[in-house]
Design an enzyme around this catalytic site. Structure first.
Site, PDB file in Angstrom:
ATOM      1  N   LYS A  19      -0.545  62.857  56.884  1.00 57.16           N
ATOM      2  CA  LYS A  19      -0.623  63.515  58.190  1.00 57.16           C
ATOM      3  C   LYS A  19       0.478  64.547  58.301  1.00 57.16           C
ATOM      4  CE  LYS A  19       3.154  61.446  60.166  1.00 57.16           C
ATOM      5  NZ  LYS A  19       4.409  62.162  60.561  1.00 57.16           N
ATOM      6  N   ASP A 144       3.351  55.030  63.696  1.00 52.73           N
ATOM      7  CA  ASP A 144       2.399  55.985  63.111  1.00 52.73           C
ATOM      8  C   ASP A 144       1.117  55.329  62.620  1.00 52.73           C
ATOM      9  OD1 ASP A 144       3.861  58.251  63.586  1.00 52.73           O
ATOM     10  OD2 ASP A 144       4.622  58.473  61.550  1.00 52.73           O
TER      11      ASP A 144
END
Length: 286
Positions: A19, A144
């Site tokens: 990401k 996350d």
């Protein structure tokens, strides 16, 4: 790039995509010390790869442990065991990981691996837990992890768990890997960290908005991050992702991205990856 559907099974290789934080602002701090953030997460086609083999004895084994990291404390093992506890599943698994993402790079590698374990084993063990429950389990592992279970590029708030899907234009990214590992706790714990950025709404966000409030702290502690930012910014505006150390720049075409990478100084480690519309395993959770 849009992920494609397929039949997932024990034979499959399961992706754990990287990401990027297209921006990352610290807008406050909770009483318990956790920082309140705003960010936009973007998935990349590059990432780690995981394989799973069934065990009937209920044991969870990691066959590819990281040097210096006890297998029992690895996020993937913890994810599998939390999933067992949440579902009452008595099956076990052997997990192997091919690491393509650097440790301490801000690309979400460990969190993405853990989310892939939750998504894959929910499917392989035929548990049928809904996505929201998997996100809750993921949050126990780290801030996350939920975004990778959520499975869409998203505007995130809170500690990173309040997610709202966003549609991003097709872009290619050059990502550089400075030869350092930035410890997340140390960056967030720095007294000089900016913690009072003004919050925005998801509707107010536009491509190119904002910056990364952690970047100045990371560059102060690791000047090589700033050097990589300067090199890449000569081609396109660059910023750091997460708490570092990786830096990235966005390009409209793959040709532009490859040309920029070719212009980096000799010995600089970097790569080009397309942004994804969604997580390749999004279909595995209801």
């Amino acid at each position: 790039m849009k992920s494609t559907g397929r039949n997932w099974g024990w034979h499959s290789v399961y992706p754990a995509p990287a990401k990027l934080n297209l921006f990352l602002h610290v807008v406050g701090r909770r009483a318990d010390g956790y920082h309140l953030l705003q960010t936009v997460f973007c998935f990349l086609e590059r990432g780690d790869r995981l394989r799973f083999s069934p065990r009937a004895d209920g044991s969870v084994q990691l066959t590819t442990p990281l040097p210096g990291v006890p297998a029992a404390s690895d996020l993937t093992v913890r994810a599998a065991r939390l999933l067992q506890a949440a579902s009452g599943c008595r099956l076990g698994v052997e997990i192997s990981i091919k690491k393509n993402l650097p440790l301490g790079g801000g690309l979400g590698g460990g969190s993405s691996d853990a989310a892939t374990v939750l998504l894959a084993l929910n499917h392989l063990w035929q548990l049928g837990l809904p996505r929201q429950r998997l996100q809750e389990i993921g949050l126990e592992l780290g801030a996350d992890v939920p975004i990778f279970v959520f499975g869409r590029n998203a505007f995130a708030e809170g500690v990173g768990e309040a997610l709202q899907a966003v549609d991003l234009p097709q872009r290619w990214y050059v990502v550089l890997e400075p030869p350092v590992q930035a410890a997340t706790a140390a960056i967030f714990g720095a007294p000089e960290l900016k913690r009072d950025s003004l919050p925005i709404t998801a509707e107010q966000w536009r491509s190119g908005f904002g910056g990364n409030d952690l970047q100045a702290v990371a560059c102060k502690r690791f000047p090589v991050i700033g050097e990589h930012l300067a090199w890449l910014s000569a081609c396109s505006p660059a910023r750091m992702t997460g708490s570092g150390a990786c830096v990235f720049a966005e390009f409209a075409t793959i040709e532009q991205a490859r040309l920029a990478l070719e212009q980096m100084p000799p010995g600089v480690r970097g790569w080009v990856a397309a942004g994804l519309e969604d997580h390749p395993l999004r279909q595995l959770a209801p």
